[in-house]
Enzyme design. Structure first.
Site, PDB file in Angstrom:
ATOM      1  N   GLN A 337      52.669   2.814  -5.631  1.00 63.76           N
ATOM      2  CA  GLN A 337      53.535   2.510  -6.779  1.00 63.76           C
ATOM      3  C   GLN A 337      53.508   3.651  -7.797  1.00 63.76           C
ATOM      4  OE1 GLN A 337      55.272  -0.316  -6.916  1.00 63.76           O
ATOM      5  NE2 GLN A 337      56.177  -0.111  -8.944  1.00 63.76           N
ATOM      6  N   GLU A 338      52.349   4.255  -7.959  1.00 59.57           N
ATOM      7  CA  GLU A 338      52.199   5.305  -8.964  1.00 59.57           C
ATOM      8  C   GLU A 338      52.769   6.647  -8.513  1.00 59.57           C
ATOM      9  OE1 GLU A 338      51.312   5.211 -11.964  1.00 59.57           O
ATOM     10  OE2 GLU A 338      50.167   3.374 -12.263  1.00 59.57           O
ATOM     11  N   SER A 339      52.522   7.031  -7.271  1.00 59.29           N
ATOM     12  CA  SER A 339      52.830   8.418  -6.888  1.00 59.29           C
ATOM     13  C   SER A 339      53.476   8.587  -5.516  1.00 59.29           C
ATOM     14  CB  SER A 339      51.536   9.235  -6.888  1.00 59.29           C
ATOM     15  OG  SER A 339      50.661   8.769  -5.860  1.00 59.29           O
ATOM     16  N   TYR A 467      55.949  -3.710 -12.302  1.00 61.80           N
ATOM     17  CA  TYR A 467      54.783  -3.015 -11.757  1.00 61.80           C
ATOM     18  C   TYR A 467      53.857  -3.998 -11.046  1.00 61.80           C
ATOM     19  CZ  TYR A 467      50.686   0.185 -11.947  1.00 61.80           C
ATOM     20  OH  TYR A 467      49.614   0.994 -11.657  1.00 61.80           O
TER      21      TYR A 467
END
Length: 484
Positions: A337-339, A467
């Site tokens: 999800q982040e990168s 998120y």
């Protein structure tokens, strides 16, 4: 003797008329001629589904329908299902049938509302289910192996060693999954050519892709598959020959229970609209015609059919997830999800690395090089642990994880504001689902971020809201494909 023969005929007729059920593999579902139809155990149509808020779909784990690649759930059926659920305003829950022969029983027993799997439309199956509008049309092809030295042989010598006419099948065994549309087609073909075709049956828990691989490896000599599936396999197994047709064109569709007419109507309306859009054909081409991307995916270590890997950082993630007491697949979902597993990723706000740490945060948790995967993940887990300490009052472990993720995304102060707002309006401040998450969304509205109980002001609440949801949703996919 005559009475015995009549009795035998009557018993045979009863058995024949009582048979049915189904399966496939991109059109290889149970065709129902050898299984007894079972009565519906559930009655659930669109209104009841909308009350639940969830579309339950049944599919098969294979290289075109539903799989995991580089941490991303993919597949023709998966992408279309996601669009359908969004169109109907529903959440999507996918159940994987371990045995293809179980698809129809699972549907009619209420384990799903829809078979999202390419079923060949046949008359016997129509007695079991209601088919949707077809997604595409294909034909069945004989899948056979070229001679070992085929690249150095002239065409006529290759042709001599291959079956190019269905009449030739009377002398050669065909391996097909029992109770599949392929097996049904071979039976019909026997009548058409007036000769017996030797058939060897394969269990229903073996997919068409796997059976084709058996041909490639020389374990069996030939099989039958839908041409579009066979064509995809040929792109990475050039030794296959798929030129011999064994059927006319056939319609491939999904299916619902016969007592779900409103769901069928809604799905058909959506299909007809989708098929007028470019996106629909982009999705089809992506899985059935884009040979380059299919070839690279099938050969990848991060294709879930090949290995139990999500990313090249699995070992680092496993080591650090244990420090939190989290499933490593869940932490992997957050890292994705982040990168997207890119250690050089940078956000618009200045966060960097696999788990996207801000420079000040990285310094706090002892990270000197934010682009170093080991340091970044270790620091991110340390920061997650700090965020978790803010929510000791949250007793439920899953809810605590959701608060922790939200705080990691937007800061603990904004989550506290949402908790106070929730409590003020009669909601439970220690439950994220349908309580605090509703008020994190409201913190983008002036009426709420200027409320007396709010101390940290405005925040784009859709970001932490999505998120949390996206990480948990992706984790559900990971659990289906990747062993703990």
């Amino acid at each position: 003797m005559i009475l015995k023969k009549c009795a035998f005929f009557i018993v045979f007729l009863i058995i024949l008329l009582g048979c049915s059920k189904g399966d496939r593999d991109s059109a290889d579902a149970v065709f129902g001629s050898e299984r007894e139809a079972k009565p519906y155990k559930v009655s659930k149509d669109l209104e009841a589904i909308k009350e639940d808020g969830v579309l339950h779909a049944i599919t098969i784990y294979n290289s075109t329908s539903y799989f995991l690649y580089k941490g991303v759930p993919m597949g023709f059926e998966y992408e279309l299902l996601s669009r359908l659920a969004k169109n109907l305003g529903l959440k999507l829950k996918i159940t994987i049938a371990e045995d293809i022969d179980d698809l129809f029983d699972m549907l009619n027993n209420g384990k799903g509302d829809l078979i999202a799997y390419g079923l060949t439309i046949t008359e016997p199956r129509k007695k079991l289910v209601s088919f949707t509008e077809n997604h595409y049309v294909t034909h069945q092809a004989l899948v056979q192996r070229m001679p070992n030295n085929w690249r150095s042989l002239p065409g006529y010598k290759i042709d001599k060693q291959l079956i190019s006419n269905t009449l030739e099948l009377s002398n050669d065994t065909v391996w097909v999954r029992e109770n599949s549309s392929y097996a049904e087609r071979i039976k019909n073909l026997e009548n058409e050519i007036g000769a017996d075709i030797p058939v060897a049956h394969i269990n229903g828990n073996v997919t068409t892709d796997e059976i084709i691989k058996m041909v490639v490896d020389g374990e069996i000599e030939r099989t039958v598959a839908d041409y579009n599936i066979a064509s995809i396999n040929k792109t990475y197994y050039p030794i296959l020959n798929i030129d011999t047709r064994v059927s006319f064109s056939q319609r491939i569709a999904w299916a619902v229970r016969q007592n779900s007419p409103e769901l069928l109507k809604a799905i058909n309306k959506w299909i007809n609209k989708e098929k007028k859009s470019d996106d629909y054909y982009v999705i089809y081409n992506k899985y059935f015609k884009n040979t380059r991307s299919n070839r690279s995916r099938i050969k990848s270590d991060f294709y879930s059919k090949n290995s139990n890997k999500i990313s090249r950082y699995d070992d680092i993630i496993k080591e650090n997830a244990s420090k939190l007491g989290w499933d490593w697949r869940f932490l992997s979902s957050q890292v994705y999800q982040e990168s997207r597993f890119d250690p050089t990723a940078e956000s618009w706000a200045g966060a960097t690395g696999l788990i996207q740490l801000m420079p000040a945060t990285a310094k706090e948790v002892g990270v000197s090089n934010n682009y170093n995967p080991e340091q970044n993940i270790r620091g991110g887990v340390k920061y997650l642990d700090r965020m978790r300490d803010n929510f000791e009052a949250v007793e439920d472990s899953i809810q605590k994880v959701k608060f922790t993720l939200a705080a990691f995304n937007c800061g603990a102060g904004h989550v506290y504001d949402a908790m106070r707002l929730a409590e003020k309006h009669g909601k439970n401040p220690n439950i994220w689902d349908e309580n605090v998450e509703e008020y994190i969304l409201k913190l983008k509205d002036r009426k709420y971020y200027l409320d007396d109980v709010v101390r940290h002001g405005f925040v784009r609440g859709t970001e932490p809201y999505n998120y949390v949801r996206d990480i948990f949703l992706r984790y559900e996919h990971y659990k289906k494909f990747i062993e703990e």
